[in-house]
Design a protein around this motif. Structure first.
Motif, PDB file in Angstrom:
ATOM      1  N   LYS A  15       0.829  -1.210   0.000  1.00 53.09           N
ATOM      2  CA  LYS A  15       0.000   0.000   0.000  1.00 53.09           C
ATOM      3  C   LYS A  15       0.862   1.258   0.000  1.00 53.09           C
ATOM      4  CE  LYS A  15      -3.908  -2.200   2.395  1.00 53.09           C
ATOM      5  NZ  LYS A  15      -4.682  -2.262   3.661  1.00 53.09           N
ATOM      6  N   ASN A  16       1.872   1.293   0.851  1.00 55.50           N
ATOM      7  CA  ASN A  16       2.745   2.467   0.923  1.00 55.50           C
ATOM      8  C   ASN A  16       3.552   2.627  -0.360  1.00 55.50           C
ATOM      9  OD1 ASN A  16       1.886   3.108   3.510  1.00 55.50           O
ATOM     10  ND2 ASN A  16       3.473   1.889   4.490  1.00 55.50           N
ATOM     11  N   THR A  17       4.021   1.494  -0.890  1.00 57.78           N
ATOM     12  CA  THR A  17       4.741   1.555  -2.164  1.00 57.78           C
ATOM     13  C   THR A  17       3.834   2.083  -3.266  1.00 57.78           C
ATOM     14  OG1 THR A  17       6.139  -0.328  -1.513  1.00 57.78           O
ATOM     15  CG2 THR A  17       6.039   0.217  -3.858  1.00 57.78           C
ATOM     16  N   ALA A  18       2.573   1.645  -3.272  1.00 58.89           N
ATOM     17  CA  ALA A  18       1.621   2.097  -4.289  1.00 58.89           C
ATOM     18  C   ALA A  18       1.389   3.601  -4.202  1.00 58.89           C
ATOM     19  CB  ALA A  18       0.290   1.349  -4.130  1.00 58.89           C
ATOM     20  N   ILE A  19       1.286   4.118  -2.975  1.00 55.44           N
ATOM     21  CA  ILE A  19       1.090   5.560  -2.791  1.00 55.44           C
ATOM     22  C   ILE A  19       2.246   6.334  -3.408  1.00 55.44           C
ATOM     23  CG2 ILE A  19       1.035   7.419  -1.080  1.00 55.44           C
ATOM     24  CD1 ILE A  19      -0.504   5.502   0.759  1.00 55.44           C
ATOM     25  N   LEU A  20       3.481   5.904  -3.079  1.00 59.49           N
ATOM     26  CA  LEU A  20       4.643   6.606  -3.601  1.00 59.49           C
ATOM     27  C   LEU A  20       4.796   6.393  -5.104  1.00 59.49           C
ATOM     28  CD1 LEU A  20       7.356   6.139  -0.832  1.00 59.49           C
ATOM     29  CD2 LEU A  20       6.123   8.210  -1.444  1.00 59.49           C
ATOM     30  N   LEU A  21       4.441   5.216  -5.580  1.00 61.55           N
ATOM     31  CA  LEU A  21       4.540   4.971  -7.017  1.00 61.55           C
ATOM     32  C   LEU A  21       3.541   5.817  -7.805  1.00 61.55           C
ATOM     33  CD1 LEU A  21       5.124   1.116  -7.370  1.00 61.55           C
ATOM     34  CD2 LEU A  21       6.688   2.967  -7.962  1.00 61.55           C
ATOM     35  N   VAL A  22       2.332   5.960  -7.273  1.00 59.36           N
ATOM     36  CA  VAL A  22       1.335   6.813  -7.935  1.00 59.36           C
ATOM     37  C   VAL A  22       1.824   8.263  -7.961  1.00 59.36           C
ATOM     38  CG1 VAL A  22      -0.977   7.801  -7.733  1.00 59.36           C
ATOM     39  CG2 VAL A  22      -0.653   5.352  -7.451  1.00 59.36           C
ATOM     40  N   GLY A  23       2.340   8.709  -6.819  1.00 56.33           N
ATOM     41  CA  GLY A  23       2.877  10.072  -6.759  1.00 56.33           C
ATOM     42  C   GLY A  23       4.046  10.256  -7.693  1.00 56.33           C
ATOM     43  N   THR A  24       4.950   9.278  -7.700  1.00 58.90           N
ATOM     44  CA  THR A  24       6.130   9.352  -8.556  1.00 58.90           C
ATOM     45  C   THR A  24       5.751   9.251 -10.028  1.00 58.90           C
ATOM     46  OG1 THR A  24       7.486   8.348  -6.834  1.00 58.90           O
ATOM     47  CG2 THR A  24       8.361   8.301  -9.055  1.00 58.90           C
ATOM     48  N   ALA A  25       4.842   8.328 -10.345  1.00 60.62           N
ATOM     49  CA  ALA A  25       4.414   8.175 -11.737  1.00 60.62           C
ATOM     50  C   ALA A  25       3.763   9.456 -12.249  1.00 60.62           C
ATOM     51  CB  ALA A  25       3.443   7.002 -11.853  1.00 60.62           C
ATOM     52  N   SER A  26       2.948  10.078 -11.413  1.00 59.95           N
ATOM     53  CA  SER A  26       2.310  11.344 -11.802  1.00 59.95           C
ATOM     54  C   SER A  26       3.352  12.428 -12.021  1.00 59.95           C
ATOM     55  CB  SER A  26       1.316  11.778 -10.719  1.00 59.95           C
ATOM     56  OG  SER A  26       0.325  10.799 -10.503  1.00 59.95           O
ATOM     57  N   ALA A  27       4.298  12.498 -11.076  1.00 59.35           N
ATOM     58  CA  ALA A  27       5.355  13.506 -11.196  1.00 59.35           C
ATOM     59  C   ALA A  27       6.186  13.281 -12.447  1.00 59.35           C
ATOM     60  CB  ALA A  27       6.251  13.468  -9.954  1.00 59.35           C
ATOM     61  N   THR A 142       9.068   9.569   5.848  1.00 58.19           N
ATOM     62  CA  THR A 142       9.057   8.128   5.609  1.00 58.19           C
ATOM     63  C   THR A 142       9.056   7.360   6.927  1.00 58.19           C
ATOM     64  OG1 THR A 142      10.220   8.361   3.505  1.00 58.19           O
ATOM     65  CG2 THR A 142      10.348   6.219   4.581  1.00 58.19           C
ATOM     66  N   ARG A 143       9.877   7.805   7.856  1.00 58.23           N
ATOM     67  CA  ARG A 143       9.934   7.146   9.172  1.00 58.23           C
ATOM     68  C   ARG A 143       8.573   7.169   9.854  1.00 58.23           C
ATOM     69  NH1 ARG A 143      13.511   5.965  13.509  1.00 58.23           N
ATOM     70  NH2 ARG A 143      12.453   6.212  15.514  1.00 58.23           N
ATOM     71  N   ASN A 144       7.850   8.279   9.659  1.00 56.38           N
ATOM     72  CA  ASN A 144       6.558   8.446  10.316  1.00 56.38           C
ATOM     73  C   ASN A 144       5.381   7.928   9.485  1.00 56.38           C
ATOM     74  OD1 ASN A 144       6.901  10.208  12.975  1.00 56.38           O
ATOM     75  ND2 ASN A 144       8.401  10.928  11.478  1.00 56.38           N
ATOM     76  N   GLY A 145       5.676   7.379   8.320  1.00 60.28           N
ATOM     77  CA  GLY A 145       4.639   6.752   7.513  1.00 60.28           C
ATOM     78  C   GLY A 145       3.696   7.702   6.804  1.00 60.28           C
ATOM     79  N   THR A 146       4.070   8.973   6.661  1.00 60.83           N
ATOM     80  CA  THR A 146       3.198   9.938   5.975  1.00 60.83           C
ATOM     81  C   THR A 146       3.557   9.986   4.483  1.00 60.83           C
ATOM     82  OG1 THR A 146       4.704  11.706   6.652  1.00 60.83           O
ATOM     83  CG2 THR A 146       2.768  11.330   8.018  1.00 60.83           C
ATOM     84  N   PHE A 147       3.329   8.877   3.809  1.00 56.82           N
ATOM     85  CA  PHE A 147       3.766   8.731   2.421  1.00 56.82           C
ATOM     86  C   PHE A 147       2.957   9.595   1.457  1.00 56.82           C
ATOM     87  CE2 PHE A 147       5.025   4.752   4.503  1.00 56.82           C
ATOM     88  CZ  PHE A 147       6.373   4.760   4.214  1.00 56.82           C
ATOM     89  N   ILE A 148       1.731   9.921   1.813  1.00 59.06           N
ATOM     90  CA  ILE A 148       0.922  10.780   0.942  1.00 59.06           C
ATOM     91  C   ILE A 148       1.573  12.149   0.810  1.00 59.06           C
ATOM     92  CG2 ILE A 148      -1.295  11.974   0.740  1.00 59.06           C
ATOM     93  CD1 ILE A 148      -2.634   9.544   1.942  1.00 59.06           C
ATOM     94  N   ALA A 151       4.373  11.919  -1.621  1.00 59.69           N
ATOM     95  CA  ALA A 151       3.875  11.837  -2.993  1.00 59.69           C
ATOM     96  C   ALA A 151       3.421  13.202  -3.501  1.00 59.69           C
ATOM     97  CB  ALA A 151       2.728  10.837  -3.068  1.00 59.69           C
ATOM     98  N   LEU A 152       2.693  13.947  -2.672  1.00 57.41           N
ATOM     99  CA  LEU A 152       2.223  15.278  -3.067  1.00 57.41           C
ATOM    100  C   LEU A 152       3.390  16.226  -3.320  1.00 57.41           C
ATOM    101  CD1 LEU A 152      -0.816  15.792  -0.638  1.00 57.41           C
ATOM    102  CD2 LEU A 152      -0.896  15.395  -3.115  1.00 57.41           C
ATOM    103  N   SER A 153       4.437  16.078  -2.533  1.00 58.26           N
ATOM    104  CA  SER A 153       5.615  16.916  -2.713  1.00 58.26           C
ATOM    105  C   SER A 153       6.262  16.660  -4.071  1.00 58.26           C
ATOM    106  CB  SER A 153       6.625  16.649  -1.591  1.00 58.26           C
ATOM    107  OG  SER A 153       7.799  17.415  -1.770  1.00 58.26           O
ATOM    108  N   LYS A 154       6.389  15.380  -4.454  1.00 61.53           N
ATOM    109  CA  LYS A 154       6.988  15.032  -5.738  1.00 61.53           C
ATOM    110  C   LYS A 154       6.177  15.603  -6.897  1.00 61.53           C
ATOM    111  CE  LYS A 154       8.790  10.565  -4.088  1.00 61.53           C
ATOM    112  NZ  LYS A 154      10.238  10.760  -4.313  1.00 61.53           N
ATOM    113  N   ILE A 155       4.850  15.456  -6.820  1.00 61.36           N
ATOM    114  CA  ILE A 155       3.981  15.944  -7.893  1.00 61.36           C
ATOM    115  C   ILE A 155       4.084  17.465  -8.015  1.00 61.36           C
ATOM    116  CG2 ILE A 155       1.580  16.185  -8.629  1.00 61.36           C
ATOM    117  CD1 ILE A 155       1.042  13.469  -7.276  1.00 61.36           C
TER     118      ILE A 155
END
Length: 365
Positions: A15-27, A142-148, A151-155
């Motif tokens: 799930k966390n990987t998917a969040i970052l991948l969606v953010g990264t893919a969008s970016a 990342t340590r705190n699990g706030t992956f969203i 992702a928003l930062s990358k986009i």
């Protein structure tokens, strides 16, 4: 086997990987599409300035915190993790201070040396400050699990960078707009992730005593001793070629190499980095609990190969035609460079997250 696969797909790791991948893919979709548009506005010779700037910032950013930010995910104690965040920030500011002093000395002596310092050099520390601060906060997030938030930062970085560069290109032919866009993008990216964590980071920096800093340097000395030089050499390997090509050949030659690296390596490197960000704290926790991270490593290899191989296979077979279609005839040589680089980039993509293993098990040496 089916039950294990179901558990894996429903795990927080996926799930966390998917969040970052969606953010990264969008970016990266924004970055790559933007690169195609920018190639129609700026010619290879104009892109040489941006190539030089990116090479400088990438090399500097690779060791700006001496890789202490990598250690933020490792300690069980939240207090010690905050101190590592503070040490990363303090180290970055000191190194940037040395860089700024060097630039001032170069400017002071430029009349004696009789050469003009490019304005891009002046903007290198500005970009590196915001990018480096964001990089540190990314590991804390990342340590705190706030992956969203990651992702928003990358986009946001991608959207603002490309948007500003395109707007500047329409209004002016000056390629400095590419650099202004990159800096503004990092400022916005820092604001998004730093809105929540910057105050904590600055307070931790103020509270970090010299005794605590010395203790952390001793406890995590392998990061500046081994990880930082490794990161520096790795970036010199990729981006130092920009300086060599710009020195010994026409300026547009460095643009061909840089553009091929940017379009091929950067998107996949960020996908690898997204998986790395999830894998790293997960592997660190598994190592603390069981001293065994073999299963995590094998899963990562499988995921990366499944993602990368089809993409690289198609690119390798039709490289030059794809690049001419996307960038225009002016950039045909970019396809030639890309074809040569594809095998290297593919294997580099596969190993990028797994390189964290040495840090997790404290075997960087």
């Amino acid at each position: 086997t089916r039950h294990c696969m179901k558990q894996f797909l429903q795990s927080t790791f996926v799930k966390n990987t998917a969040i970052l991948l969606v953010g990264t893919a969008s970016a990266q979709a924004i970055q790559v599409l933007g690169a195609f548009a920018l190639a129609r506005i700026y010619n290879p010779e104009e892109f040489a300035v941006f190539s030089f700037f990116t090479a400088c910032t990438s090399i500097l950013l690779s060791f700006s915190s001496l890789r202490f930010e990598l250690a933020i995910a490792l300690p069980k104690s939240a207090v010690e993790a905050e101190q590592l965040m503070a040490l990363s920030l303090r180290t970055m500011l000191r190194i940037l201070g040395i860089v700024v002093l060097g630039i001032v000395l170069v400017f002071a002596g430029q009349n004696l040396l009789n050469y003009q310092v490019p304005i891009a050099i002046l903007l290198v520390p500005v970009f590196t400050f915001f990018a480096g601060f964001t990089q540190i906060l990314n590991y804390w997030s990342t340590r705190n699990g706030t992956f969203i938030r990651n992702a928003l930062s990358k986009i946001s970085v991608a959207a603002v960078t490309i948007g500003t560069s395109l707007l500047w290109g329409f209004l002016s032919e000056d390629p400095i707009g590419l650099i202004y866009g990159a800096i503004l993008g990092q400022v916005i990216g820092w604001f998004i992730i730093g809105f929540k964590y910057s105050k904590l980071a600055i307070q931790a920096w103020k509270n970090l005593s010299d005794y605590d800093a010395k203790f952390l340097w001793k406890a995590y000395r392998k990061f500046p001793t081994y990880n930082a030089p490794n990161a520096l050499v790795d970036n010199l390997q990729q981006y130092g070629i920009v300086f060599l090509l710009g020195t010994f050949f026409a300026s547009e030659i460095s643009s061909y190499y840089f553009q091929s690296l940017r379009i091929l390596a950067a998107p996949l490197a960020l996908i690898g980095a997204s998986i790395y960000q999830v894998f790293y704290p997960k592997a660190a926790q598994a190592f603390l609990d069981t001293k065994n991270i073999r299963s995590y490593v094998l899963k990562i290899y499988a995921v990366l190969f499944a993602i990368g191989f089809p993409i690289f296979a198609v690119l390798f077979l039709f490289t030059e035609n794809i690049f001419v279609f996307l960038l225009g005839e002016t950039w045909r040589m970019t396809g030639v460079y890309a074809h040569i680089l594809i095998p290297f980039i593919f294997f580099n993509f596969l190993i990028s997250p797994v390189s964290a293993v040495t840090a997790v098990v404290h075997k960087q040496h």
